[in-house]
Scaffold this active site. Structure first.
Site, short mmCIF file in Angstrom:
data_model
loop_
_atom_site.label_atom_id
_atom_site.label_comp_id
_atom_site.label_asym_id
_atom_site.label_seq_id
_atom_site.Cartn_x
_atom_site.Cartn_y
_atom_site.Cartn_z
NE ARG A 173 14.32 57.74 112.29
CZ ARG A 173 15.00 58.45 113.17
NH1 ARG A 173 14.98 58.11 114.47
NH2 ARG A 173 15.71 59.51 112.83
N GLY A 174 17.46 55.91 111.40
CA GLY A 174 18.64 56.56 111.95
C GLY A 174 19.85 55.73 111.55
CB ALA A 175 22.97 56.68 109.78
NE ARG A 205 15.53 54.23 104.80
CZ ARG A 205 15.35 55.32 105.56
NH1 ARG A 205 15.43 55.24 106.88
NH2 ARG A 205 15.12 56.49 105.01
CD GLN A 207 11.45 61.13 110.01
OE1 GLN A 207 10.96 62.23 109.66
NE2 GLN A 207 11.79 60.22 109.13
CG ASP A 222 20.97 59.37 107.10
OD1 ASP A 222 20.55 60.44 107.56
OD2 ASP A 222 20.45 58.26 107.36
CG ASN A 254 20.90 64.47 108.23
OD1 ASN A 254 20.90 63.33 108.69
ND2 ASN A 254 20.37 65.48 108.88
CE LYS A 255 14.78 61.79 107.12
NZ LYS A 255 14.54 60.71 106.15
#
Lengths: 316, 316
Positions: free
Chosen positions: A48-50, A82, A175, A216, A226-227
């Site tokens: 995960r993570g853009a 995603r 996370q 993101d 973002n998250k």
């Protein structure tokens, strides 16, 4: 620093990931032999993570190309894995130009280099003794090496500017508590995990100097997805007159998306919050540009008006 | 509604609690035969919620008095069990006047009656179709019956004013996800649990009409200590121009404490957040009066300036 190839790499017959769902308790690798398996790894957050999921998709395309498989089908399954991070679409567009293994490796290397550039730019913004608060994981695990927000913290630490990092645990998937705390521990940077809802009172107590997060997707006007929880921090930072710095590579900037409301926000399975109760589980939120002090890409520090300052940043 | 005696009661030889740590998965009772055991039950949160721990302490004193035990020692061990909620000290002062079983039972009954009065006052503030957001558990479990903030939601539901309740899961101990959701489910009130950090984006999306919480201690000027995260919601509510209603009995108002900074904030074991990482775990925060639209006690709706509107509320 975590070696980029430990986070994800392309082997002869598979894309190999360090399973981010199991960290920090276990360091287990997951091997994906097909684009479908890589798409599953992205969807289930093995990776995960853009920027990292962009690199993952690039590796999957390179693997499919070597085998002479249907690249359109591979592109489609990866693109749909995603919705929020734009890097995934960006990396797939790149691989359309050249679906080779060399190209995928170069995209990975470039993301790490961008991180180092952004980190230096962000450290330039920080004063000695900085106590930063970060959310989720915008570390090496999220970018394929070094990290965006965490990279900035590493650079600030190396320059002797960083005193302490507050790490939002980042519900529901933790996370921050699992991944960011692990990366900071590895780098011996003083930090403490806090419940997400405790950030506001630390700000009120004068124990936070700035908020630093990744992104993101950044729309043309600077609105940033973002998250989930980032928007909350942005409002809280504004109320306490603290700057919010968004650290992200140009591959996260999406000039084709006008503003925040146009960014698709993923809603994940409510079961991530609780098996037992009715729940809502938006995975990202959008922070209006108005609440962001600066967006730092590898090209430098961008300030409002962002539509102008971001315009030149994306290389077509 | 949960029967008050199911939440806590005084039996012949013990104070009996429904163990709130195990809910909703198991409904188990804990029997405490001494004041020391009741203090442990308060400290470990077998029983929690400002009014409920006051009642628990009253029962412990009544039990000690019947046995001719040292009431000063019992008072001391109970008083020190948790620092933030003022109801504990209030109930102990009450029991000094009359340490009988009848008096303790009356204190319990009175708290539930106050809840019903507060609930009616709060419902008067709400418009039809209200979508309320609440934090932690200010339900029957927290007050010994009916509930303060949740009591208000019950009353609003009965009047047909309530459309939906957003329940902050409330890290680290998940009182929202475990206890408030359970109480709302029991009352068949539509609700969904959210990650605490998702509240801001629901507000931004126009899906929240007001925030309703309980309180652990309200200072003379209206500054209010409550579960960590309440202050965060207060800032977010202000930013989104939503009212925050604090619903609490007069036993929670502490006119002897001038303002928020004078309220002792409990810091609990970081292990509640994580066994593995450095952590900070403040259990409460203070919301400045300036961010509170109204404080509702059983006496009615109090508005700023609170030093004046709260002054008459506490019966000496």
């Amino acid at each position: 620093m975590l070696e980029p190839e430990r986070i994800l790499r392309l082997e002869e017959d598979a894309v190999v990931f360090l399973d981010q769902r199991r960290l920090p308790l276990e360091e287990i690798e997951v091997r994906c032999a097909t684009a479908g398996e890589v798409a599953d790894a992205i969807r289930t957050m093995v990776v995960r993570g853009a920027p990292a999921i962009g690199v993952a998709a690039a590796y999957a395309i390179a693997l499919a190309a070597e085998r002479g498989e249907d690249l359109e089908a591979a592109d489609r399954v990866l693109r749909e894995s995603r919705p929020t991070a734009v890097n995934l679409a960006w990396a797939l567009e790149e691989m359309r130009k050249d679906p080779s293994r060399d190209h995928a490796n170069r995209l990975h290397r470039d993301e790490v280099e961008r991180c180092r550039a952004m980190a230096a730019h962000t450290a330039d913004l920080l004063a000695p003794g900085t106590r930063a608060l970060t959310h989720c994981n915008a570390g090496g695990l999220a970018t394929g090496g070094y990290g965006s927000a965490v990279g900035a913290l590493l650079a600030a630490w190396e320059r002797g500017l960083l005193e302490h990092v507050w790490v939002d645990e980042t519900r529901p998937l933790l996370q921050g508590a699992r991944l960011t705390a692990w990366e900071l521990e590895t780098a011996s940077i003083p930090h403490a995990v806090i419940a997400d809802s405790a950030a506001a009172s630390l700000m009120a107590a004068g124990e936070v100097d700035c908020v630093i997060t990744g992104a993101d997707r950044i729309a043309a006007n600077g609105d940033t997805a973002n998250k989930i929880g980032t928007y909350s921090l942005a409002v809280l930072a504004r109320h306490h007159e603290l700057p919010l710095y968004v650290v992200a590579p140009s591959t996260t900037v999406d000039l084709a998306t006008e503003d925040g409301p146009a960014i698709p926000i993923e809603e994940r399975d409510p079961a991530e919050i609780t098996e037992r109760f009715a729940a809502r589980n938006p995975a990202f939120d959008v922070t209006p540009a108005e609440l962001i002090a600066a967006i730092v890409t590898e090209a430098g520090v961008h300030r409002a008006p962002f539509d102008r300052s971001l315009a030149g940043v994306v290389v077509a």
